[in-house]
Design an enzyme around this catalytic site. Structure first.
Site, PDB file in Angstrom:
ATOM      1  N   ARG A   1      -0.602  -8.416   9.158  1.00  0.00           N
ATOM      2  CA  ARG A   1       0.218  -9.476   9.849  1.00  0.00           C
ATOM      3  C   ARG A   1      -0.806 -10.115  11.305  1.00  0.00           C
ATOM      4  O   ARG A   1      -0.858 -11.810  11.924  1.00  0.00           O
ATOM      5  CB  ARG A   1       1.368  -9.592  10.161  1.00  0.00           C
ATOM      6  CG  ARG A   1       1.842  -8.433  11.413  1.00  0.00           C
ATOM      7  CD  ARG A   1       3.529  -7.565  11.283  1.00  0.00           C
ATOM      8  NE  ARG A   1       3.544  -6.941   9.700  1.00  0.00           N
ATOM      9  CZ  ARG A   1       4.604  -6.867   9.758  1.00  0.00           C
ATOM     10  NH1 ARG A   1       6.183  -6.145  11.405  1.00  0.00           N
ATOM     11  NH2 ARG A   1       5.280  -5.957   8.481  1.00  0.00           N
TER      12      ARG A   1
ATOM     13  N   LYS B   1      -1.305   6.671   7.376  1.00  0.00           N
ATOM     14  CA  LYS B   1      -0.347   6.997   6.583  1.00  0.00           C
ATOM     15  C   LYS B   1      -0.881   8.336   5.929  1.00  0.00           C
ATOM     16  O   LYS B   1      -0.889   9.352   5.872  1.00  0.00           O
ATOM     17  CB  LYS B   1      -0.635   6.052   5.445  1.00  0.00           C
ATOM     18  CG  LYS B   1      -0.641   4.745   4.992  1.00  0.00           C
ATOM     19  CD  LYS B   1      -0.947   4.046   4.770  1.00  0.00           C
ATOM     20  CE  LYS B   1      -0.819   1.744   5.142  1.00  0.00           C
ATOM     21  NZ  LYS B   1       0.412   1.571   4.172  1.00  0.00           N
TER      22      LYS B   1
HETATM   23  N1  BES Z   1      -0.952  -2.418   3.099  1.00  0.00           N
HETATM   24  C1  BES Z   1       0.329  -1.894   3.898  1.00  0.00           C
HETATM   25  C2  BES Z   1       1.314  -2.388   3.097  1.00  0.00           C
HETATM   26  C3  BES Z   1       1.421  -2.115   0.938  1.00  0.00           C
HETATM   27  C4  BES Z   1       2.535  -1.186   1.174  1.00  0.00           C
HETATM   28  C5  BES Z   1       0.829  -2.415   0.283  1.00  0.00           C
HETATM   29  C6  BES Z   1       2.646  -0.517   0.059  1.00  0.00           C
HETATM   30  C7  BES Z   1       1.591  -2.011  -0.985  1.00  0.00           C
HETATM   31  C8  BES Z   1       1.485  -0.995  -1.226  1.00  0.00           C
HETATM   32  C9  BES Z   1       0.753  -2.575   4.996  1.00  0.00           C
HETATM   33  O1  BES Z   1      -0.716  -2.854   5.662  1.00  0.00           O
HETATM   34  C10 BES Z   1       1.624  -1.266   5.898  1.00  0.00           C
HETATM   35  O2  BES Z   1       0.512  -0.364   5.790  1.00  0.00           O
HETATM   36  N2  BES Z   1       2.996  -2.244   6.143  1.00  0.00           N
HETATM   37  C11 BES Z   1       3.889  -1.244   6.374  1.00  0.00           C
HETATM   38  C12 BES Z   1       4.179  -1.696   8.127  1.00  0.00           C
HETATM   39  C13 BES Z   1       5.454  -0.956   8.699  1.00  0.00           C
HETATM   40  C14 BES Z   1       4.735   0.033   8.963  1.00  0.00           C
HETATM   41  C15 BES Z   1       6.262  -1.809   8.909  1.00  0.00           C
HETATM   42  C16 BES Z   1       4.969  -0.599   5.917  1.00  0.00           C
HETATM   43  O3  BES Z   1       5.297  -1.473   4.616  1.00  0.00           O
HETATM   44  O4  BES Z   1       4.938   0.134   5.176  1.00  0.00           O
HETATM   45 ZN    ZN Z   2      -0.853  -0.778   6.990  1.00  0.00          ZN
END
Ligand code: BES
Ligand code: ZN
Ligand code: ZN
Length: 518
Positions: A367, A293
């Site tokens: 997931r 990230k």
């Molecule tokens: N933990 C995050 C989701 C999240 C994002 C929670 C913002 C709270 C606030 C999750 O693990 C994630 O990073 N999801 C990605 C998925 C993508 C790579 C398909 C996302 O939502 O960007």
């Molecule tokens: Zn994530």
């Protein structure tokens, strides 16, 4: 944080604590406050200082010689409730009283008041037991603070919170009131516990901390119990996961030196007709892994365990209230880091149920760990239904903002139950569709499925992934990425983690009837 004592006290005039609160409705015509404060409030209305709108307040310092002697109490607060018939949302009047509780807690903090009495107003729009429940819930939730890491002498620690809260019952039966207060207090304490877990940093709240908390809370309850308790705690360690073939959680954990834990808390009473399975995402810090990230706001990813906290804390309520339905909570817990052994984009893993998955983006890890927990939990406990809860996707925040959690699933009756439980709890849910067209988005050329579904419908394709692991079991998925923190600003929801989901799950279980999923 200490829990305030909640009691019923009949005699308002005998109260000599820090703050006495009278709640009043917005004036349509004539006087809006009866009883000892009637004349003063009337005067404030006449000069235009007060009309009883929601959250409006008047503070008095009573002296001897007032009409009814309230001179024993330090302060009197008259607090507006607005017009409750304008609350149109389902569960709206319940939430009005929760918000009112939140305002009271905030006023107490401002005044450093620790002993409080609230007189219950009358309304035909809400039963008195529910009013007490929601008020107590709001007071408890509004009184929340996390100061553990602040200096002993800091301003944040100056006020230790409420200590004694009395409700004056008016005409309400004490038993009804007591039951409402107990429901409110128990649920709110569980929410505060979930907020504490989330506020703990990623270096303190590890997968092992989840496991230890679950073990200790079950042990304590079992130790103090004289009756059969039906409670148990099981921890699956890395070696168990390897033996069972849980390739998902193992893959996510590969980039970390902290061991993963699959934490299971069981409440399985003998008289149960069915068992509900709860699964909560317990990613104690989500860096994204190799698909790292960006730095901005990454610290918030310590909250990526809020789903796990919600199911574990809901379980504390279950353990105390002992419903007739069985409940099992599973928290797949790990952090998601980028160490030398980390899972890489393109890697293929095999889940507990044999399904293979191509990891395209290591940041879509929630997931992947939930998949193993769902498949294993269903296989192990044959539940009548399963509800998972997770801070799963940024996409749900794009779609619903910070006001609704996303709901997806394969069973209309279960979804409906959750929507009403959410509305009664002030935690609204909005259902999104599933279906073949979305499942197609996660097809892989080289494995059974892949872990992301492209740019569009990200919240749904995440749920479509999970759908592969529930078979025919009635299932609902709650995506709380937008509500687990930064939830709609309300008096009883602080900045930071909200504890969302705990009360919805508790409400679902409290109102459970066998066979509701068909
Ligand atoms: N933990 C995050 C989701 C999240 C994002 C929670 C913002 C709270 C606030 C999750 O693990 C994630 O990073 N999801 C990605 C998925 C993508 C790579 C398909 C996302 O939502 O960007
Ligand atoms: Zn994530
Ligand atoms: Zn995550």
């Amino acid at each position: 944080m200490t829990t305030p004592r909640f009691v019923i006290e009949d005699n308002v005039e005998d109260f000599n604590g820090d703050l006495l609160v009278f709640c009043v409705y917005q004036a349509k015509e004539g006087g809006l406050c009866h009883g000892p404060m009637e004349k003063q409030v009337q005067k404030a209305v006449e000069v235009g200082d007060f009309s009883g709108k929601e959250e409006e307040t008047l503070l008095f310092y009573p002296l001897h010689g007032m009409e009814l002697s309230l001179a024993g109490v330090k302060r009197v607060l008259v607090l507006g409730l607005g017009d409750p018939s304008e609350q149109e949302e389902p569960g709206g009047v319940r939430d009005l009283f929760r918000r009112t509780g939140g305002v009271i807690a905030k006023q107490c903090e401002k005044l450093k008041a620790q002993t409080l009495m609230v007189t219950l107003p009358e309304t035909e729009l809400l039963e008195p037991g529910q009013m007490a429940e929601c008020l107590v819930e709001g007071i408890c939730l509004g009184d929340y603070r996390f100061v553990k890491y602040k200096k002993e002498k800091s301003k944040e620690r100056e006020y230790p919170g409420l200590n004694h809260v009395a409700l004056a019952p008016g005409k309400t039966d004490h038993d009804v009131l007591q039951r409402g207060m107990d429901l409110g207090r128990t649920a709110a304490m569980a929410v505060c516990q979930a907020r504490d877990m989330a506020n703990e940093p990623g270096n303190a709240w590890t997968a092992t901390a989840f496991a230890e908390f679950a073990q200790n809370f079950v042990e304590d309850l079992v130790k103090d119990s004289t009756e059969p308790h039906s409670l148990g705690c099981r921890i699956l360690e890395k070696s168990d996961m390897e033996r069972l073939g849980m390739g998902g959680i193992l893959a996510v954990n590969r980039g970390s030196d902290e061991p993963p834990q699959m934490v299971v808390v069981e409440y399985l009473p003998e008289k149960r007709a069915e068992t509900i399975l709860l699964v909560g995402k317990g990613v104690t810090f989500d860096s994204g892994g190799i698909s790292l990230k960006t730095a901005l706001g990454m610290e918030n990813m310590k909250y990526d365990m809020c789903g796990g906290a919600a199911v574990l804390c809901a379980m504390q309520v279950v353990a105390l209230e002992r419903p007739n339905v069985g409940v099992v909570a599973i928290i797949p817990a790990t952090d998601n880091l980028a160490g030398g052994m980390a899972v890489k984009p393109g890697d293929i893993i095999r889940h507990f149920n044999g399904i293979t998955s191509e990891i395209i983006n290591t940041d879509a890890e929630g997931r992947v760990i939930l998949a193993d927990a769902l498949a294993w939990g269903i296989n192990e406990y044959s539940p009548c239904c399963v509800v998972d809860i997770a801070t799963l996707t940024g996409a749900v925040v794009m779609g619903l903002g910070h006001h609704y959690s996303g709901l997806m699933g394969n069973n209309d009756l279960l979804a409906q139950r959750l929507v009403s439980a959410g509305a009664r709890s002030g935690e609204p849910l909005w259902r999104l569709p599933l279906g073949k067209a979305y499942s197609k988005q996660i097809e892989s050329k080289v494995a059974d499925i892949r872990n992301i579904g492209g740019k569009s419908a990200g919240a749904i394709t995440a749920a479509a992934y999970l759908e592969n692991f529930v078979g025919d079991t009635p299932w609902a998925h709650l995506d709380i990425a937008g509500t687990a923190w930064d939830f709609t600003e309300k008096t009883y929801i602080p900045k930071g983690p909200s504890g969302v989901g705990v009360r919805t799950l508790v409400e679902l279980i409290r109102s459970w009837e066998p066979g509701v999923c068909g």
